[in-house]
Design an enzyme around this catalytic site. Structure first.
Site, short mmCIF file in Angstrom:
data_model
loop_
_atom_site.label_atom_id
_atom_site.label_comp_id
_atom_site.label_asym_id
_atom_site.label_seq_id
_atom_site.Cartn_x
_atom_site.Cartn_y
_atom_site.Cartn_z
N SER A 186 0.86 -1.18 0.00
CA SER A 186 0.00 0.00 0.00
C SER A 186 0.89 1.23 0.00
O SER A 186 1.86 1.29 0.75
CB SER A 186 -0.91 0.03 1.23
OG SER A 186 -1.91 -0.94 1.14
N GLU A 193 -0.76 19.14 -5.39
CA GLU A 193 -2.13 19.29 -5.86
C GLU A 193 -3.12 18.47 -5.04
O GLU A 193 -4.31 18.74 -5.07
CB GLU A 193 -2.22 18.87 -7.34
CG GLU A 193 -1.41 19.71 -8.29
CD GLU A 193 0.07 19.33 -8.35
OE1 GLU A 193 0.82 20.01 -9.05
OE2 GLU A 193 0.45 18.33 -7.68
N SER A 194 -2.68 17.42 -4.34
CA SER A 194 -3.49 16.63 -3.41
C SER A 194 -2.81 15.31 -3.12
O SER A 194 -1.82 15.28 -2.40
CB SER A 194 -4.92 16.41 -3.90
OG SER A 194 -5.67 15.83 -2.85
N HIS A 199 -3.25 0.24 -3.75
CA HIS A 199 -3.03 -1.00 -3.00
C HIS A 199 -2.98 -2.14 -4.02
O HIS A 199 -3.64 -2.10 -5.06
CB HIS A 199 -4.15 -1.25 -1.99
CG HIS A 199 -3.96 -2.53 -1.23
ND1 HIS A 199 -3.01 -2.68 -0.27
CD2 HIS A 199 -4.59 -3.73 -1.34
CE1 HIS A 199 -3.06 -3.91 0.21
NE2 HIS A 199 -4.01 -4.57 -0.42
N CYS A 214 -6.34 19.10 -7.15
CA CYS A 214 -7.13 20.32 -7.03
C CYS A 214 -6.78 21.34 -8.09
O CYS A 214 -7.39 22.41 -8.15
CB CYS A 214 -6.92 20.94 -5.65
SG CYS A 214 -7.38 19.87 -4.28
#
Length: 803
Positions: A186, A193-194, A199, A214
């Site tokens: 994971s 930007e975010s 996984h 974003c």
């Protein structure tokens, strides 16, 4: 002798002198031993934290760090919600890119983002205002049949993640990866930007990725890169060389709260057809972009898509020779993907259903005209509308006015099936190339004004068009074409005396819709109002079709310049089938040229669905006829006696002799209040005869004088005496009463008359050109009789001569 000893407190206190040098020596020795112990027994030295995919520019300009910690480990589970036991030994990869990437000095100039230039240096970049909006894009990608070793390698997965961020033009701040037991990884990456996260399930060959940003940079172009970087195919079972095909599912959503205008104008908007049909759903097994381009006039998108739930069609079964019991009947393995065309994000057509759509758009209008020779098409860049028109052997010319030449060229290449006329005898292989077809690349609105408007400056293409098909955006989308009265004037001026035009008007109405001038369909109502008020509009007919490939039934409108179109519109199915046989060209394959439209289909178009009536009656002020949507349940019914049922009636028939002639009349046997229904069962049994049937019967009389002809003459005399034409002009329908109502005497004296039509004359003196009530209830309005005043028992029932 007693001796007394006295000591002071100072003398009683025990003290030890310590050399300060010895104290510092002890402390220093202890610290050294602790440090040596930590070195010998602590964690091993850190590995290189930069994966091979990190560019040298970032490596040279960013301070990086890897920390090994002890944390909980999750074992591989059957479901993501099942969390495994906590394990003590887990190496966790954590990478920080320490170079500042975002600074705001508080001087009002805004935030500065640092980016890497082509030489590996860090340069500031002014951030756009859009990057601060509370909104973003969310991309989810699921891949299957991926190599297990790749899915179990932190290093290779981290390489792919960093490379994908670099390729997407995004900014990675840090990432965090966990190796799980017995297998799987994971990871989450923090972006300027975010974020990005994923996984893996190595044994199943599956990875699920989630990317949210974003900023304004579109994420859809990232999908192929994610498929390439993370979609490392695994070997097929029992093979070391053959690879399995990567199965990819993805979904794209606009998230958050963005500017309303930007949202509605975006083809990515969740409410656009392109987003609803293609971008958002994850269930599709195939979503392949064929064309995505901005022409000078609009955005053009063509996609192939296939749902995992799809099963083989008839053509698929023939192509792959499916037989009974074949397991492929129940899977999408051999199903041909559908091809969708979107313009500015709005669905235009689907390959599997476009013929039903275009036959519904074209042929009702074509058969509403007695002999269409010259036809115009507004829009129709795919070519399917021209294809359907050219099937009529009466047609001498088709003029298509399409503003977007790029769309036509794209349709020729990627939607060639829509302009394929190769199977129709006498036509060119491409409908665009047929000798009867002319394509004009201009704005249709201006073209009609220039050639047929009041201030026309250019020569007419033809003296007049018999049929015009508007295959452009529907009125709901607010096209200026449908608000331009000058254009409508030119459109009507271009039509012949019996001219007809037809168009698609969007989704159907439901009984839950608000009044028509409110909500999303207000532009359509405005367009209807313009047509209703236009002096050249003789009839407007709305019909629906549910087999056009859309998620719900869609509506169409045919407008006639003369009411005579109604007689053809309301023709019996057999009459329409006869017209189809005479008009429609034959095919080389001997297959039917029309796969959907026939007489029975036209019959289903003859009655506008009730929801249109419901919404129409929400107009303000309420239309006059809306007070007559159904029989008034508060009024009583007065019937003739039924001898078979041994029921007593409310009327009796008396015979009088006037001037030597026996005349039968109807008298009331009970008091009948005003507004009551007179003999409704009898009048509802009236025979409906068209003018064509009447003409045929009269022609039979002229052929030969026989006993049979005498019967026909007697019947025609009965029709003349007891029949009356429909109040709806152009339908050419006649109603012949056959029950007790035929004995009601007719009079011109208003003092005698005490019954009349249930629906009074419209206050305007004529039937509205658009009224779903008149269209749906015309027979009831034509035949039902009511008491126009109170009728006393024993009083004769009298009706007006003009009925």
């Amino acid at each position: 002798m007693t001796t007394t000893t006295t000591t002071t407190a100072k003398e009683d206190r025990k003290t030890h002198a310590v050399d300060i040098r010895i104290f510092f020596l002890i402390i220093t020795t202890a610290m050294g031993i602790s440090f040596l112990t930590g070195v010998l027994l602590g964690p091993s030295s850190p590995t290189d934290i930069f994966p091979g995919a990190i560019s040298s520019a970032i490596a040279n300009s960013a301070l990086q760090q890897e920390i090994k910690v002890k944390t909980a480990r999750r074992s591989r589970t059957k479901h993501a919600s099942e969390i495994g036991e906590r394990l003590p030994d887990l190496n966790e990869r954590h990478v920080n890119f320490q170079q500042p990437v975002l600074e705001d000095f508080g001087d009002g100039s805004g935030a500065i983002q640092y980016a890497v230039d082509s030489d590996g240096g860090i340069v500031p970049r002014k951030m756009s205002q859009e990057e601060h909006l509370p909104s973003g894009q969310h991309l989810m990608v699921d891949l299957m049949n991926v190599e297990a070793d790749f899915l179990n390698s932190e290093q290779r997965l981290a390489d792919a993640m960093v490379e994908s961020i670099k390729t997407a033009g995004l900014t990675l701040l840090s990432y965090h990866c966990h190796s799980l037991l017995p297998a799987g990884v994971s990871c989450v990456g923090v972006l300027l930007e975010s974020h990005i996260s994923f996984h893996t399930w190595p044994e199943e060959g599956v990875i699920t990725l989630d990317l949210f940003t974003c900023g304004p940079k579109p994420l859809l172009p990232v999908v192929p890169d994610l498929e390439r970087l993370f979609g490392i195919p695994r070997n097929k079972a029992n093979s070391t060389t053959e690879k399995e095909e990567i199965i990819s599912k993805w979904s794209h959503e606009l998230r958050g709260f963005r500017n309303k205008n930007d949202k509605s104008n975006s083809y990515l908007d969740n409410s656009s057809d392109l987003a609803t049909w293609v971008f958002s759903p994850l269930l599709f097994g195939t979503k392949k972009q064929v064309v995505s381009v901005n022409s000078p006039h609009q955005r053009i998108d063509i996609w192939d898509y296939l749902s995992k739930e799809s099963t083989p069609s008839y053509d698929d079964a023939i192509k792959f020779n499916l037989t009974e019991g074949d397991p492929r009947w129940l899977t999408s393995e051999i199903v041909t993907p559908d091809r969708l065309l979107f313009l500015d994000g709005n669905i235009q057509s689907a390959r599997d259903s476009e013929r039903e759509y275009h036959e519904t758009l074209v042929h009702p209008a074509m058969f509403a005209h007695p002999n269409p020779k010259h036809v115009a098409v507004i829009g129709g860049g795919e070519g399917a509308t021209v294809r359907e028109i050219l099937k009529h052997n009466t047609v001498e010319s088709v003029v298509m006015i399409e503003v977007d030449e790029m769309l036509v060229n794209i349709a020729r290449e990627h939607l060639a099936y829509m302009s394929n006329c190769s199977d129709i005898i006498g036509l060119a292989d491409s409908c665009f190339d047929d000798s009867r077809a002319t394509i004009i690349y201009e704005d249709a609105t201006q073209w009609f004004k220039d050639h047929y408007g009041k201030l026309a400056t250019k020569e007419k293409a033809v003296p007049s068009f018999d049929v015009i098909i508007l295959d452009a955006f529907d009125p709901k989308q607010g096209s200026e074409m449908y608000k331009d009265t000058e254009f409508l004037d030119a459109l009507y001026a271009s039509l012949s005396q019996e001219g007809v035009f037809s168009l698609h008007i969007g989704n159907h109405h439901t009984i839950h819709d608000p009044k028509p001038d409110m909500g999303v369909y207000a532009p359509r109502e405005q367009f209807f109002n313009l047509l209703e008020s236009h002096p050249s509009t003789a009839a407007m007919i709305v019909y629906e079709e549910a087999h056009c490939g859309f998620e719900e039934p869609h509506a169409f409108l045919t407008v006639c310049k003369d009411t005579t179109c109604k007689s053809r519109w309301y023709a019996q199915p057999v009459a329409v089938d006869d017209e189809i046989y005479d008009r429609i060209k034959r095919t080389k394959s001997n297959k039917p040229a029309l796969i959907h439209f026939d007489g029975a289909t036209q019959h289903s178009f003859q009655f506008t669905p009730r929801a249109w009536e419901t919404v129409y009656c929400r107009r303000e002020p309420e239309p006059f006829e809306c007070s007559y949507r159904g029989l008034d349940m508060s009024k009583k019914l007065f019937e003739m006696a039924d001898e078979e049922e041994e029921e007593e009636g409310s009327f009796e028939i008396k015979t009088q002799t006037i001037n030597g002639e026996e005349i039968k009349s109807v008298y009331a046997t009970v008091d009948i209040p005003k507004g009551s229904y007179i003999m409704p069962s009898d009048v509802a049994s009236s025979v409906v005869l068209s003018d064509d049937i009447m003409k045929g019967l009269k022609d039979n009389i002229a052929v030969k004088e026989t006993g049979e002809v005498t019967v026909i003459k007697n019947f025609l005399d009965f029709v003349d005496k007891h029949g009356h034409p429909s109040m709806s002009k152009g339908t050419k329908l006649n109603y012949v009463e056959v029950g007790g109502s035929t004995f009601i005497r007719k009079s011109q004296d208003p003092k005698e008359i005490n019954v009349g039509r249930w629906l009074p004359e419209h206050p305007s003196g004529k039937i509205p050109v658009w009224s779903p009530l008149y269209d749906r209830h015309m027979m009831a309005f034509d035949v039902f009789i009511v008491a126009t005043r109170d009728i006393k028992a024993g009083e004769e029932v009298v009706r007006p001569i003009k009925y």
